[in-house]
Design a protein around this motif. Structure first.
Motif, PDB file in Angstrom:
ATOM      1  N   GLU A 102       0.847  -1.180   0.000  1.00 42.87           N
ATOM      2  CA  GLU A 102       0.000   0.000   0.000  1.00 42.87           C
ATOM      3  C   GLU A 102       0.888   1.236   0.000  1.00 42.87           C
ATOM      4  N   TYR A 103       0.386   2.317  -0.578  1.00 43.79           N
ATOM      5  CA  TYR A 103       1.165   3.544  -0.632  1.00 43.79           C
ATOM      6  C   TYR A 103       1.142   4.266   0.713  1.00 43.79           C
ATOM      7  N   PHE A 136      -2.836   6.145  -7.809  1.00 42.27           N
ATOM      8  CA  PHE A 136      -1.464   5.626  -7.884  1.00 42.27           C
ATOM      9  C   PHE A 136      -1.456   4.153  -8.272  1.00 42.27           C
ATOM     10  N   HIS A 137      -2.421   3.406  -7.756  1.00 43.76           N
ATOM     11  CA  HIS A 137      -2.485   1.987  -8.114  1.00 43.76           C
ATOM     12  C   HIS A 137      -2.852   1.791  -9.591  1.00 43.76           C
ATOM     13  N   THR A 176       4.510  -7.098   1.024  1.00 43.92           N
ATOM     14  CA  THR A 176       3.077  -7.019   0.887  1.00 43.92           C
ATOM     15  C   THR A 176       2.449  -6.441   2.137  1.00 43.92           C
ATOM     16  N   SER A 177       1.492  -5.528   1.914  1.00 42.48           N
ATOM     17  CA  SER A 177       0.813  -4.873   3.013  1.00 42.48           C
ATOM     18  C   SER A 177      -0.393  -4.167   2.457  1.00 42.48           C
ATOM     19  N   THR A 178      -1.435  -3.981   3.268  1.00 42.88           N
ATOM     20  CA  THR A 178      -2.611  -3.264   2.820  1.00 42.88           C
ATOM     21  C   THR A 178      -2.849  -2.036   3.688  1.00 42.88           C
ATOM     22  N   ALA A 181       1.698   1.981   5.715  1.00 44.39           N
ATOM     23  CA  ALA A 181       3.132   1.871   5.922  1.00 44.39           C
ATOM     24  C   ALA A 181       3.656   0.607   5.295  1.00 44.39           C
ATOM     25  N   ALA A 182       4.860   0.688   4.717  1.00 45.83           N
ATOM     26  CA  ALA A 182       5.472  -0.471   4.095  1.00 45.83           C
ATOM     27  C   ALA A 182       6.354  -1.185   5.085  1.00 45.83           C
ATOM     28  N   THR A 183       6.690  -2.457   4.783  1.00 39.97           N
ATOM     29  CA  THR A 183       7.601  -3.224   5.619  1.00 39.97           C
ATOM     30  C   THR A 183       8.670  -3.828   4.757  1.00 39.97           C
TER      31      THR A 183
END
Length: 325
Positions: A102-103, A136-137, A176-178, A181-183
């Motif tokens: 997710e952005y 963005f997606h 991968t995340s929804t 924040a990214a990991t």
């Protein structure tokens, strides 16, 4: 375009000016209602930094883009209170799409805090900023639809699209995340080495965070709260000689010392470090009048990894905490 050129030649087209115009048209002016007659709105695109290209290699379309985007927002409440500030998406890139992430966004309010202004700011963080993500997606497909014919593809959807692959080791990319924040994603450990050349310089990043020192300490050390900013499972206890795992196991180490709420020192490593090698990460907290300074200092980074480590700390610690608003 000849059959040979279409299927075997590498060709690219710069699309950055188009991308800036496309993003502006698709996002500026978006509005969210607040209360009965109030609203918050994206006023303008104040900054668009980065590059956008579409490539053709062996008949396949390659999307290449990595941009940082900042908007100016404003709002007005039912009682006439006005507020303004910024929304920043630090990374709109093909890598985020590749990882299914997710952005992430960061928000700021430049207006003096009040109950009415804070209500507007909450609407920006919880509704207005997230409403920009679908654009963005959809960007990759919009880029292909607009420019594929210039690279000899009459039917973009039939050709498929990809992003370039690389064998270069970089800072942990988004997994991968929804959430906002990214990991960092797992990566194969480097081959074991008998000795590791380490940097003679410390890697440092810091930021002022609008939170009390006790609350920031709790966010950094409480295993039940850490996922609020890492958006991934965490194993952590602020106790000397206790091993930990953050970002779903992609950051690991052991607590060396914990001086609540001022300093936390850890043995720390990413999957990109040579097998068995750990740096020493110090998290220093200093409380100010209405904020707390967080400084991250890593010593013992493998030589050549300093820039990657700095980016990793900035992206996954500082921006992760800021994404909470």
């Amino acid at each position: 375009m000849s059959t040979w050129n279409k299927h075997y030649h590498w060709k690219t087209k710069g699309c950055t000016p188009w991308a800036k115009n496309h993003i502006t048209e698709a996002t500026v002016g978006k509005t969210v209602t607040v209360g009965k007659s109030g609203h918050v709105k994206v006023d303008r695109l104040s900054s668009f930094e980065g590059d956008v290209e579409l490539g053709n290699r062996k008949g396949k379309l390659i999307t290449i883009y990595d941009c940082s985007i900042t908007y100016a927002w404003s709002g007005s409440s039912d009682d006439g209170t006005e507020a303004s500030g910024t929304i920043t998406f630090p990374e709109m890139s093909h890598e985020v799409e590749d990882e299914g992430d997710e952005y992430r966004f960061e928000t700021e309010m430049s207006t003096k805090s009040s109950a009415a202004a804070n209500e507007l700011y909450d609407a920006v963080r919880n509704q207005l900023a997230p409403s920009l993500r679908p654009t963005f997606h959809a960007f990759r497909q919009s880029l292909i639809d607009a420019h594929a014919k210039d690279l000899g593809h009459d039917s973009p959807s039939a050709s498929g699209a990809a992003t370039p692959t690389t064998t270069t080791t970089t800072a942990a990319p988004a997994a991968t995340s929804t959430t906002s924040a990214a990991t960092p994603a797992a990566a194969p450990a480097a081959a074991a080495k008998s000795s590791v050349s380490t940097s003679s310089s410390d890697v440092r990043v810091s930021s002022e965070l609008a939170v009390s020192i006790s609350d920031l300490w709790d966010l950094l050390t409480n295993a039940s709260r850490i996922p609020m900013w890492t958006r991934a499972p965490a194993q952590f206890e602020a106790k000397a000689d206790t091993e930990f795992a953050l970002f779903g196991g992609n950051i690991t180490g052991k607590v060396i010392s914990a001086d609540a709420p001022k300093q936390l020192i850890q043995k720390w490593r990413t999957p990109q470090f040579p097998q068995g090698h750990y740096g020493t990460l110090a998290l220093n907290l200093t409380e100010g009048g209405d904020s707390t300074k967080l400084e991250l200092v890593l010593s013992g980074a493998p030589s050549g990894e300093e820039e990657s480590v700095e980016k990793n700390l900035e992206t996954y610690y500082i921006r992760g905490l800021k994404s909470m608003g």
